[in-house]
Scaffold this active site. Structure first.
Site, PDB file in Angstrom:
ATOM      1  N   ASP A   1       2.989  15.537 -13.607  1.00 48.20           N
ATOM      2  CA  ASP A   1       2.150  14.421 -12.924  1.00 48.20           C
ATOM      3  C   ASP A   1       1.681  15.241 -10.846  1.00 48.20           C
ATOM      4  O   ASP A   1       1.955  14.825 -10.036  1.00 48.20           O
ATOM      5  CB  ASP A   1       2.590  13.147 -12.226  1.00 48.20           C
ATOM      6  CG  ASP A   1       1.783  12.301 -11.792  1.00 48.20           C
ATOM      7  OD1 ASP A   1       0.263  12.751 -11.774  1.00 48.20           O
ATOM      8  OD2 ASP A   1       1.855  11.390 -11.485  1.00 48.20           O
TER       9      ASP A   1
ATOM     10  N   GLY B   1       4.673   1.991  -8.228  1.00 49.36           N
ATOM     11  CA  GLY B   1       4.676   0.737  -7.307  1.00 49.36           C
ATOM     12  C   GLY B   1       5.256   0.758  -5.603  1.00 49.36           C
ATOM     13  O   GLY B   1       4.116   2.393  -5.350  1.00 49.36           O
ATOM     14  N   ASN B   2       5.073   0.578  -5.268  1.00 50.14           N
ATOM     15  CA  ASN B   2       5.218   0.328  -3.425  1.00 50.14           C
ATOM     16  C   ASN B   2       5.816   1.307  -2.754  1.00 50.14           C
ATOM     17  O   ASN B   2       7.074   1.553  -3.345  1.00 50.14           O
ATOM     18  CB  ASN B   2       4.578  -0.619  -2.681  1.00 50.14           C
ATOM     19  CG  ASN B   2       3.206  -1.236  -2.831  1.00 50.14           C
ATOM     20  OD1 ASN B   2       2.820  -0.260  -3.697  1.00 50.14           O
ATOM     21  ND2 ASN B   2       3.229  -2.449  -2.818  1.00 50.14           N
TER      22      ASN B   2
ATOM     23  N   GLY C   1       2.679   4.090   0.636  1.00 49.28           N
ATOM     24  CA  GLY C   1       1.796   4.092  -0.149  1.00 49.28           C
ATOM     25  C   GLY C   1       2.047   3.607  -1.140  1.00 49.28           C
ATOM     26  O   GLY C   1       3.366   2.739  -0.968  1.00 49.28           O
ATOM     27  N   ARG C   2       0.875   3.420  -1.874  1.00 49.98           N
ATOM     28  CA  ARG C   2       0.905   2.918  -2.834  1.00 49.98           C
ATOM     29  C   ARG C   2       1.151   4.014  -4.374  1.00 49.98           C
ATOM     30  O   ARG C   2       0.150   4.832  -4.436  1.00 49.98           O
ATOM     31  CB  ARG C   2      -0.462   1.470  -3.427  1.00 49.98           C
ATOM     32  CG  ARG C   2      -0.217   1.217  -2.025  1.00 49.98           C
ATOM     33  CD  ARG C   2      -0.950   0.059  -2.520  1.00 49.98           C
ATOM     34  NE  ARG C   2      -0.528  -1.342  -1.474  1.00 49.98           N
ATOM     35  CZ  ARG C   2      -0.899  -1.035  -0.139  1.00 49.98           C
ATOM     36  NH1 ARG C   2      -1.417   0.029   0.191  1.00 49.98           N
ATOM     37  NH2 ARG C   2      -0.512  -2.234   0.348  1.00 49.98           N
ATOM     38  N   GLY C   3       1.616   3.186  -5.607  1.00 49.57           N
ATOM     39  CA  GLY C   3       1.186   4.430  -6.919  1.00 49.57           C
ATOM     40  C   GLY C   3       1.495   3.785  -8.575  1.00 49.57           C
ATOM     41  O   GLY C   3       1.693   2.387  -8.289  1.00 49.57           O
TER      42      GLY C   3
END
Length: 665
Positions: A486, A372-373, A367-369
């Site tokens: 978040d 970072g990855n 996943g990416r956020g």
């Protein structure tokens, strides 16, 4: 430089010899298997909190002060399993524990139900509230296995309780084997006073005794004596802890200190020759003949050096070690990254993580956020799998790395992603988490219908309850309150059984309970942000509740927080859409069509209204996460939700859209 190198070499050699000499003692002690610990006060490093239990100022609270007729149930478990049986020697251990507790209530007429000290093969034991003392599940009375000493403050006819103030020994059932009345020795369980309790079990005598006192002096006469052989029930390893519960009352159960020790296992040396009884119990040292006074003098001198020498070098070694460790820390962590870390998560080497992720290859990205990855890591040596979060090379990335590390390393809850370790090498900031086989909630919710597994209704309910439990823990049960900031579907991971695990604490902030939160730059994801948070940039537990409400609606509806209308350009807000259907009396139409109606209609309606209640624009009308969890467990009435969505107006705008950090994962 030469003298310095020589000195370092000398200390290194001596340190090796010194540690080698004493390593046998440490090894033998570690293999004895007898356990001993003492907690004058508690920290989350040593215990796990379940249910309604919480930690405050070093004291464990097992139940919460709730409004009558609410219920409460909580458990605390020592993190490490205790070995009670040794197969090699066929010995069952004896044990002794000492703890201080108090039971109090602001309303003396509503006392109940009590607490228990227990030993169980399960470290996730959490039973029902009320007379079940948090030990037994009301729908599966024989499911949980345990040996417990109960301190009961209410008569329950189902379990043949003699009165509302008794101590009893329970084995796999709350029908006590034997009970006793502590009042006979002047001990009132409901007095609110601190009661020190000792529980001793001697396996050789097959007897268990319970002593109680208002002082720290152990009385001579026990409150309860039970002739019982526990060897049948104390098998291999067990977990030790406390549980308590209330039902329709506000009884508070507090544990202030706790010590425990087991004894009776043979020393390691004894196991080498179990047939030699005399050798297994006593190790003799033969007397050396002393010929004359000179030998006697030499013997004294040798003894003096034997004692003073190691003591002197211990001091020197400690100083040398302190300087070396301090210097090493400065090199490893760097000037801007010094932070206190708990002993739990370990430091990984960059080399190991690089190999486990195939050099952080794109094929390993999970996943990416914004941080970072996240990469899938496979450790060949152990055969284990983990998830590695790799930060972006920026000041913000480093700040979030330290924030996440300092926060989540101190947290322990079954619905939080477990942090396994960290790495700070070669300019990289890396966090290592346990691997979640089913990925993130958003990936499962929004996958193509012909791929993967449909998230069935029972899994969805379980996810909503698990997330509520995690947020209740963060908001109300930690020593310092944690505001996540978040909460969204992509930050909720699913384990192999589709249990929710909340992760990504890079935006979380710690704050003391009962204090106003500090205003911070708005951060989070559009669609999940509460109106007042967008307006004022102030994160509170109620802003987390709003985000939770949006996730609940996602789970029920199978729709994203903000979606584009089919065959149109208009963006639709999920909260507005569901509220509109509710106003028209058609709220059930919001249910996810992929479920094909395979759900309980009343449960679906209840979940949708819960989502709206949490996503109320007026923060004062939102329930606390504690209240949400009670509602989901059927222990509280649903909050009233107005047919028309409340509207709010703000006098000034304090933030521009550029201030909002948006991550559309």
């Amino acid at each position: 430089m030469a003298p310095r190198k020589f000195l370092d070499f000398f200390f290194l050699c001596f340190s090796f010899l010194f540690l080698f000499k004493f390593s046998v003692v440490v090894f033998a002690d570690n293999n004895n298997n007898n356990v001993s610990f003492n907690f004058p006060s508690f920290t989350l490093r040593n215990v796990t909190l379940l249910g309604d239990s919480y930690l405050r100022n070093g004291v464990i609270g097992l139940t919460r002060e709730l409004g009558v007729p609410s219920s409460s149930s909580g458990t605390v478990v020592y993190n490490n399993p205790v070995q009670f049986f040794d197969q090699e020697t066929n010995i069952t251990v004896s044990f002794s524990t000492r703890f201080s507790f108090s039971i109090n209530n602001v309303n003396p007429s509503s006392y109940g139900d009590g607490l228990a000290f227990f030993m169980s093969p399960d470290n996730q034991i959490l039973g029902s509230p009320g007379g079940y003392l948090g030990l037994v599940n009301s729908s599966q009375l024989t499911k949980n296995r345990f040996v417990a000493v109960e301190f009961d403050t209410r008569i329950d006819s189902h379990f043949d309780d003699p009165d509302e103030n008794h101590v009893g020994l329970d084995i796999d059932s709350l029908n006590s084997i034997k009970t006793a009345d502590p009042i006979l020795q002047g001990i009132d369980l409901k007095s609110g006073n601190l009661i020190t309790t000792w529980i001793d079990y001697k396996n050789d005598l097959r007897v268990l005794k319970v002593f109680m006192s208002y002082t720290t002096s152990k009385p001579e006469k026990p409150v309860l004596t039970v002739d019982v052989d526990l060897s049948e029930y104390l098998k291999e390893v067990m977990y030790v802890g406390f549980s308590a519960s209330t039902e329709g009352s506000t009884e508070l159960h507090l544990i202030e200190d706790w010590s425990f020790r087991s004894f009776g296992f043979l020393p390691v040396r004894s196991r080498l020759h179990p047939h030699n009884v005399s050798d297994s119990s006593v190790t003799t040292v033969p007397d050396l003949p002393i010929a004359n006074s000179t030998n006697k003098h030499h013997h004294k001198v040798g003894l003096g050096f034997g004692i003073a020498g190691p003591a002197f070098f211990c001091v020197v070694l400690a100083v040398f070690g302190y300087i070396s460790v301090k210097k090493w820390k400065g090199m490893r962590i760097g000037k801007g990254q010094k932070t206190e870390l708990v002993a739990g998560p370990r430091e990984f080497s960059y080399k190991d993580l690089h190999q486990a992720t195939k050099g952080f290859h794109s094929s390993r990205i999970l996943g990416r956020g914004a941080f970072g990855n996240v990469y899938k890591a496979f450790f060949v040596s152990s055969g284990s799998i983990a998830a590695v979060k790799r930060s972006k090379h920026s000041h913000e990335g480093k700040t979030e790395f330290l924030a996440e590390l300092s926060i989540i390393a101190c947290l322990r809850h079954k619905n939080l992603v477990q942090l396994l370790g960290w790495c700070s090498e070669k300019g990289e900031l890396l966090l290592v988490y346990e691997f979640m086989p089913n990925g993130s909630l958003d990936k499962v919710l929004y996958q193509e219908s012909n791929h993967g597994v449909l998230l069935v209704w029972s899994h969805r309910i379980n996810i909503v309850v698990g997330l509520a439990s995690a947020l209740t823990y963060l908001h109300q049960e930690c020593e310092q309150q944690v505001i996540h900031r978040d909460i969204k579907a992509s930050n909720i991971m699913l384990d192999g059984n589709f249990n929710a695990r909340l992760g990504d604490f890079g935006l979380a902030r710690l704050m003391d309970h009962d204090k106003s939160p500090v205003s911070t730059l708005t951060a989070g994801t559009m669609g999940y942000l509460a109106p007042e948070y967008l307006q004022y940039g102030k994160a509170t537990e109620k802003t987390d509740v709003f985000s939770y409400g949006v996730v609940v609606l996602e789970v029920a509806c199978g729709r994203r927080p903000i979606e584009r209308e089919l065959n149109g350009q208009k963006m639709v807000n999920l909260v507005d859409w569901v509220w509109g259907l509710y106003a028209e009396g058609r709220i059930i139409e919001a249910a996810d069509k992929k479920l094909n109606g395979e759900f309980e209609e009343e449960e679906m309606k209840k979940l949708l209204l819960l989502g709206l209640s949490c996503a109320n624009p007026d923060s004062s009308e939102r329930p606390s996460m504690r209240r949400v969890l009670q509602l989901l467990n059927g222990e509280a009435e649903p909050a009233f939700v107005p047919k028309m969505k409340p509207s709010l107006t703000f006098s000034t705008m304090s933030l521009n859209i550029e201030d909002i950090v948006s991550d559309e994962d």
